[in-house]
Design a protein around this motif. Structure first.
Motif, PDB file in Angstrom:
ATOM      1  N   ARG A 141     -34.066  88.486  61.056  1.00 33.80           N
ATOM      2  CA  ARG A 141     -35.667  88.791  60.364  1.00 33.80           C
ATOM      3  C   ARG A 141     -35.029  89.942  59.870  1.00 33.80           C
TER       4      ARG A 141
ATOM      5  N   ASN B  77     -43.206 100.633  53.843  1.00 32.42           N
ATOM      6  CA  ASN B  77     -44.492 100.121  53.552  1.00 32.42           C
ATOM      7  C   ASN B  77     -45.077 101.235  52.475  1.00 32.42           C
TER       8      ASN B  77
ATOM      9  N   GLY C 225     -49.224  92.936  55.325  1.00 34.20           N
ATOM     10  CA  GLY C 225     -49.315  91.608  56.101  1.00 34.20           C
ATOM     11  C   GLY C 225     -47.275  91.531  57.035  1.00 34.20           C
ATOM     12  N   ILE C 226     -46.522  91.598  55.807  1.00 36.16           N
ATOM     13  CA  ILE C 226     -45.204  91.731  56.388  1.00 36.16           C
ATOM     14  C   ILE C 226     -44.206  92.789  57.684  1.00 36.16           C
ATOM     15  N   THR C 227     -44.805  94.152  56.780  1.00 40.45           N
ATOM     16  CA  THR C 227     -44.802  94.566  57.967  1.00 40.45           C
ATOM     17  C   THR C 227     -45.435  95.382  58.824  1.00 40.45           C
ATOM     18  N   ASP C 228     -46.564  94.750  58.694  1.00 35.78           N
ATOM     19  CA  ASP C 228     -47.341  95.031  60.462  1.00 35.78           C
ATOM     20  C   ASP C 228     -46.851  93.637  61.245  1.00 35.78           C
ATOM     21  N   SER C 229     -45.900  92.208  60.554  1.00 37.52           N
ATOM     22  CA  SER C 229     -45.159  91.160  61.234  1.00 37.52           C
ATOM     23  C   SER C 229     -43.663  91.194  61.494  1.00 37.52           C
ATOM     24  N   ILE C 230     -43.600  92.348  61.104  1.00 38.39           N
ATOM     25  CA  ILE C 230     -41.705  92.748  61.682  1.00 38.39           C
ATOM     26  C   ILE C 230     -42.217  93.618  62.971  1.00 38.39           C
ATOM     27  N   LYS C 231     -43.219  94.989  62.117  1.00 35.73           N
ATOM     28  CA  LYS C 231     -43.857  95.960  63.654  1.00 35.73           C
ATOM     29  C   LYS C 231     -43.558  95.107  65.120  1.00 35.73           C
ATOM     30  N   SER C 232     -44.987  94.269  64.561  1.00 35.58           N
ATOM     31  CA  SER C 232     -45.499  93.880  66.172  1.00 35.58           C
ATOM     32  C   SER C 232     -43.757  92.658  66.855  1.00 35.58           C
ATOM     33  N   ASP C 233     -43.157  92.110  65.815  1.00 39.25           N
ATOM     34  CA  ASP C 233     -41.965  91.748  66.705  1.00 39.25           C
ATOM     35  C   ASP C 233     -41.162  93.515  67.399  1.00 39.25           C
TER      36      ASP C 233
ATOM     37  N   CYS D  22     -35.287  90.485  55.446  1.00 37.31           N
ATOM     38  CA  CYS D  22     -36.010  91.490  54.425  1.00 37.31           C
ATOM     39  C   CYS D  22     -35.203  92.439  53.471  1.00 37.31           C
TER      40      CYS D  22
END
Length: 119
Positions: free
Chosen positions: A17, A83, A91-99, A21
């Motif tokens: 990922r 960000n 959206g991208i930041t939150d998704s990557i941060k979740s992982d 990115c």
């Protein structure tokens, strides 16, 4: 390949990922400096975990996982900066941060468990 090691699997997926990115930030956003820092720290997480699997001792294992945790923290920093600088949307930041947060939780638990077992 990873013999059912969930942490390694997640770290590899995260490194892929980060690679995608990084490519996006360079090609679509023209951002080369911060994205490279995030790419390096984000891919280093898994490399250090993988090294830790071959550790010579439990202390060496904890040390490698601790380095991975530091790299994860740095990656989180760069995500926030990219960000806030409007290179990555929420959206991208939150998704990557979740992982990334999931990897951090597993790393912290693994470090704590190993330290406990060393006593």
């Amino acid at each position: 390949m990873t013999q059912n090691n969930i942490l390694i699997d997640k770290a590899i997926d995260f490194a892929i990922r980060m690679t995608k990115c990084y490519r996006y930030l360079m090609e679509e956003k023209g951002e080369y400096i911060m994205s490279k820092q995030m790419f390096r720290s984000g891919t280093s997480i898994g490399a250090n975990i993988h090294e830790g699997i071959q550790a010579q001792s439990k202390a060496d294992f904890v040390s490698k996982l601790s380095v991975s945790l530091k790299e994860a923290s740095e990656t989180s920093y760069w995500l926030v900066v990219l960000n806030k600088a409007n290179y990555l949307d929420d959206g991208i930041t939150d998704s990557i941060k979740s992982d990334l947060d999931e990897i951090i939780r597993i790393l912290v638990a693994s470090i704590k468990t190993t330290k406990k077992n060393m006593q």
